[in-house]
Scaffold this motif. Structure first.
Motif, mmCIF file in Angstrom:
data_model
loop_
_atom_site.group_PDB
_atom_site.id
_atom_site.type_symbol
_atom_site.label_atom_id
_atom_site.label_comp_id
_atom_site.label_asym_id
_atom_site.label_seq_id
_atom_site.Cartn_x
_atom_site.Cartn_y
_atom_site.Cartn_z
ATOM 1 N N GLN A 74 0.780 -0.908 -0.021
ATOM 2 C CA GLN A 74 0.152 0.010 -0.234
ATOM 3 C C GLN A 74 1.084 1.360 -0.177
ATOM 4 O O GLN A 74 1.762 1.365 0.709
ATOM 5 C CB GLN A 74 -0.945 -0.060 1.380
ATOM 6 C CG GLN A 74 -1.859 -1.230 1.331
ATOM 7 C CD GLN A 74 -2.830 -1.297 0.330
ATOM 8 O OE1 GLN A 74 -3.427 -0.342 -0.129
ATOM 9 N NE2 GLN A 74 -2.907 -2.429 -0.311
ATOM 10 N N VAL A 76 1.360 4.701 1.170
ATOM 11 C CA VAL A 76 0.988 5.609 2.361
ATOM 12 C C VAL A 76 1.565 6.737 2.881
ATOM 13 O O VAL A 76 2.772 6.946 2.504
ATOM 14 C CB VAL A 76 1.129 4.703 3.901
ATOM 15 C CG1 VAL A 76 0.494 5.499 4.940
ATOM 16 C CG2 VAL A 76 0.380 3.440 3.761
ATOM 17 N N GLN A 113 -9.797 -6.220 1.693
ATOM 18 C CA GLN A 113 -10.049 -4.887 1.543
ATOM 19 C C GLN A 113 -10.267 -4.220 2.895
ATOM 20 O O GLN A 113 -9.667 -3.140 2.857
ATOM 21 C CB GLN A 113 -11.451 -4.826 0.577
ATOM 22 C CG GLN A 113 -11.449 -5.449 -0.690
ATOM 23 C CD GLN A 113 -10.418 -4.789 -1.533
ATOM 24 O OE1 GLN A 113 -10.433 -3.682 -1.531
ATOM 25 N NE2 GLN A 113 -10.027 -5.784 -2.478
ATOM 26 N N LEU A 114 -10.788 -4.545 3.758
ATOM 27 C CA LEU A 114 -10.901 -3.847 5.001
ATOM 28 C C LEU A 114 -9.396 -3.779 5.720
ATOM 29 O O LEU A 114 -9.073 -2.660 6.226
ATOM 30 C CB LEU A 114 -11.722 -4.609 5.956
ATOM 31 C CG LEU A 114 -12.041 -3.867 7.317
ATOM 32 C CD1 LEU A 114 -12.466 -2.556 7.249
ATOM 33 C CD2 LEU A 114 -12.888 -4.818 8.456
ATOM 34 N N GLN A 116 -6.672 -3.554 3.843
ATOM 35 C CA GLN A 116 -5.949 -2.688 3.430
ATOM 36 C C GLN A 116 -6.205 -0.970 3.556
ATOM 37 O O GLN A 116 -5.509 -0.171 3.796
ATOM 38 C CB GLN A 116 -6.248 -2.678 1.697
ATOM 39 C CG GLN A 116 -5.696 -4.129 1.245
ATOM 40 C CD GLN A 116 -6.024 -4.509 -0.215
ATOM 41 O OE1 GLN A 116 -6.029 -3.408 -1.107
ATOM 42 N NE2 GLN A 116 -6.360 -5.495 -0.711
ATOM 43 N N THR A 117 -7.518 -0.904 3.705
ATOM 44 C CA THR A 117 -8.034 0.433 4.095
ATOM 45 C C THR A 117 -7.697 0.828 5.498
ATOM 46 O O THR A 117 -7.030 1.936 5.792
ATOM 47 C CB THR A 117 -9.546 0.680 4.015
ATOM 48 O OG1 THR A 117 -10.337 -0.445 4.655
ATOM 49 C CG2 THR A 117 -9.983 0.580 2.305
ATOM 50 N N THR A 118 -7.650 -0.034 6.402
ATOM 51 C CA THR A 118 -7.204 0.344 7.839
ATOM 52 C C THR A 118 -5.898 0.262 7.842
ATOM 53 O O THR A 118 -5.377 1.028 8.530
ATOM 54 C CB THR A 118 -7.559 -1.083 8.765
ATOM 55 O OG1 THR A 118 -8.917 -1.317 8.604
ATOM 56 C CG2 THR A 118 -7.431 -0.834 10.032
ATOM 57 N N ARG A 120 -3.880 1.825 5.689
ATOM 58 C CA ARG A 120 -3.455 3.015 5.307
ATOM 59 C C ARG A 120 -4.026 4.006 5.980
ATOM 60 O O ARG A 120 -3.434 5.141 6.396
ATOM 61 C CB ARG A 120 -4.041 3.439 4.033
ATOM 62 C CG ARG A 120 -3.483 2.471 2.543
ATOM 63 C CD ARG A 120 -4.187 2.988 1.494
ATOM 64 N NE ARG A 120 -5.322 2.947 1.236
ATOM 65 C CZ ARG A 120 -5.909 2.050 0.715
ATOM 66 N NH1 ARG A 120 -5.275 1.045 0.153
ATOM 67 N NH2 ARG A 120 -7.426 2.033 0.466
ATOM 68 N N SER A 121 -5.145 3.678 6.726
ATOM 69 C CA SER A 121 -5.722 4.746 7.678
ATOM 70 C C SER A 121 -4.947 5.026 8.917
ATOM 71 O O SER A 121 -4.590 6.178 9.435
ATOM 72 C CB SER A 121 -7.068 4.403 8.009
ATOM 73 O OG SER A 121 -7.866 5.204 9.008
ATOM 74 N N GLN A 149 -14.410 -4.442 13.748
ATOM 75 C CA GLN A 149 -15.270 -4.435 12.539
ATOM 76 C C GLN A 149 -15.644 -5.748 11.956
ATOM 77 O O GLN A 149 -16.668 -5.692 11.371
ATOM 78 C CB GLN A 149 -14.402 -3.492 11.445
ATOM 79 C CG GLN A 149 -14.238 -1.931 12.001
ATOM 80 C CD GLN A 149 -13.672 -1.162 10.940
ATOM 81 O OE1 GLN A 149 -13.417 -1.769 9.852
ATOM 82 N NE2 GLN A 149 -13.269 0.154 11.069
#
Length: 253
Positions: A74, A76, A113-114, A116-118, A120-121, A149
């Motif tokens: 990712q 970032v 997918q979750l 990956q987004t987590t 980066r966040s 989640q």
């Protein structure tokens, strides 16, 4: 000679074989079957032998073992505006097969997918130094968010590990310069502390010598002894300041 079975009997045997093949399921110890009867959830079965009603009941297999999910690399942007490439690995398992099948269409893809987004966040809220030095705490933060989640999906996140934090060449050179400057700063601080300590000791020694004239004479003799041991053609004889004052008095007279 064996008797020839009537065609009707053959059809019945074939239908029975097809029926048994469609009805019998065998689940391993780490597998569970989510059963749907006419589209409605009717329970979770397994492991072992499972018998279904063909064309009426349907079963979805669920693996209960820990699944290793490789999170793709990712891009970032850290809190101090540094671009890094980060990848990680997530370990999770299904603890509730019913939720894993009913609450989400594809729990593996959804978890990926979750993650990956987590990733980066969470990393985007930290500076580069924290990414490199506090990786264990970041792993725990990502795991806690993912576990919270995915709980509604019947999934338990066992562990999260950040594998690599890759920097471009310009950033690597900048970090190297920063480390070099930090080492020089520490060297100067240590040198300054040494000089300060040495100056304090010199001042204290001077006070002791000034309070005791015999101490000055002993120091003078020690200096002469050191000079005599030095192999050189030039000899400098130091003499105390009171001797200089004595010589000035003689000249005036």
């Amino acid at each position: 000679m064996l008797p020839i079975l009537p065609m009707t009997t053959v059809y019945i045997v074939m239908i029975l074989i097809i029926f048994l093949a469609a009805a019998i399921r065998i689940l391993r110890e780490y597998e569970r079957g989510v059963i749907f009867t006419l589209g409605r959830f009717t329970g979770v079965k397994g492991p072992g032998l499972i018998i279904l009603i063909p064309f009426i009941q349907r079963m979805e297999r669920v693996d209960l073992r820990i699944i290793v999910l490789d999170v793709p690399e990712q891009d970032v942007i850290s809190h101090d505006n540094v671009s890094v490439n980060v990848n990680a690995v997530v370990y999770f398992r299904v603890v509730d097969p019913e939720k894993a099948i009913i609450q989400v269409e594809n729990f593996y893809a959804a978890t990926s997918q979750l993650a990956q987004t987590t990733l980066r966040s969470v990393l985007g809220r930290h500076e580069l130094d924290e990414m490199l030095a506090e990786r264990e705490q970041l792993n725990y933060d990502i795991q806690e968010i993912l576990d919270k989640q995915t709980d509604t999906w019947g999934i338990k996140i066992s562990n999260v590990e950040i594998k690599h934090v890759d920097l471009n060449e310009s950033m690597v050179r900048a970090i190297a310069k920063q480390a070099e400057a930090e080492r020089e700063r520490r060297a100067k601080v240590i040198n300054a502390k040494g000089e300060l300590e040495a100056s304090k000791n010199l001042v204290e020694a001077a006070k002791i010598l000034s309070d005791n004239p015999h101490g000055i004479q002993l120091r003078y003799l020690q200096t002469l002894s050191d000079i005599s041991n030095d192999k050189t053609n030039t000899v400098v004889f130091p003499f105390p300041s009171d001797f200089q004052q004595f010589m000035k008095g003689i000249v005036k007279e």
